[in-house]
Design an enzyme around this catalytic site. Structure first.
Site, PDB file in Angstrom:
ATOM      1  N   ALA A  80       0.824  -1.204   0.000  1.00 34.21           N
ATOM      2  CA  ALA A  80       0.000   0.000   0.000  1.00 34.21           C
ATOM      3  C   ALA A  80       0.864   1.262   0.000  1.00 34.21           C
ATOM      4  CB  ALA A  80      -0.984  -0.036   1.158  1.00 34.21           C
ATOM      5  N   SER A  81       0.546   2.207   0.866  1.00 33.81           N
ATOM      6  CA  SER A  81       1.212   3.509   0.801  1.00 33.81           C
ATOM      7  C   SER A  81       2.655   3.495   1.285  1.00 33.81           C
ATOM      8  CB  SER A  81       0.415   4.543   1.593  1.00 33.81           C
ATOM      9  OG  SER A  81      -0.759   4.892   0.889  1.00 33.81           O
TER      10      SER A  81
END
Length: 232
Positions: A80-81
């Site tokens: 993800a981020s």
């Protein structure tokens, strides 16, 4: 036995104990049950790695696993981020290579986008996007990267975001922005002349054996859907 010999034997025993001592679990699985239920996680892996050696690891799975196979340390997970730092670092490398400048304007780098009639777009720079101060506020207008809690991809998100006025003037306030990093992904592709994942792995080759960036078999010329930070 001499005192020196006894000391050396003691040190050897300590080193052997550290090397071969059974791994202890990092935590009781029940400690994470509430968190896993809240985040709708079917499983997770906890590990401590230091100085080139795995010190401890633990696999946690819920009662209703989504994955068909058992989890292990080799199971791939979306990060993800956490891949946003890779996007930022690659942009910085392009600055060092003089292919890009922090003061370069978004509209000059990606003039083909359907910008709204908002003078703020004339002022957005690479620096603004890196620092999440480009003028996009997902708390105000929603996050264009999602639709009904599902990812729609960077190309759709970018077109949606720039076709409406900014939520605030660039540089005035920090607001965590997925679409800002989608735009950085597109800028990386434009400035490097490479697909996003190739641009990153060319500059950070050691990631190649552990990380896969982007989507497989994406259409040529499309913005990498995961450049904003959902790589694997």
């Amino acid at each position: 036995m001499s005192r020196t010999g006894a000391l050396l034997l003691a040190i050897l025993m300590i080193l052997l104990a550290v090397r071969f001592w059974p791994q202890r679990p990092l935590a009781d699985p029940s400690d994470f049950a509430e968190f896993m239920a809240q985040e709708h996680l079917s499983g997770m892996v906890l590990a401590i790695h230091a100085e080139g050696r795995l010190l401890s690891s633990q696999v946690l799975e819920s009662g209703t696993p989504v994955h068909a196979r058992r989890l292990s340390l080799q199971t791939p997970f979306p990060i993800a981020s956490l891949s946003k730092p890779l996007t930022a670092a690659t942009a910085r490398m392009l600055v060092r290579e003089r292919r890009l400048r922090l003061e370069d304007r978004l509209i000059d780098l990606l003039p083909q986008l359907p910008y709204a009639h908002d003078d703020g777009y004339q002022r957005i720079t690479v620096q603004h996007l890196l620092q999440h101060i480009g003028g996009f506020d997902r708390l105000h207008a929603g996050d264009p990267i999602f639709e009904n809690d599902r990812l729609v991809g960077c190309k759709v998100a970018i077109d949606r975001a720039v076709s409406r006025p900014l939520d605030m003037p660039p540089g005035t306030r920090m607001s965590y922005s997925n679409v800002g990093y989608c735009l950085l992904g597109a800028i990386i592709e434009e400035s490097s002349g490479q697909p996003y994942e190739q641009a990153v792995l060319t500059r950070f080759p050691r990631l190649g054996s552990h990380t896969t960036l982007g989507l497989p078999a994406r259409p040529p010329g499309s913005v990498n859907d995961l450049a904003f930070g959902d790589s694997r």
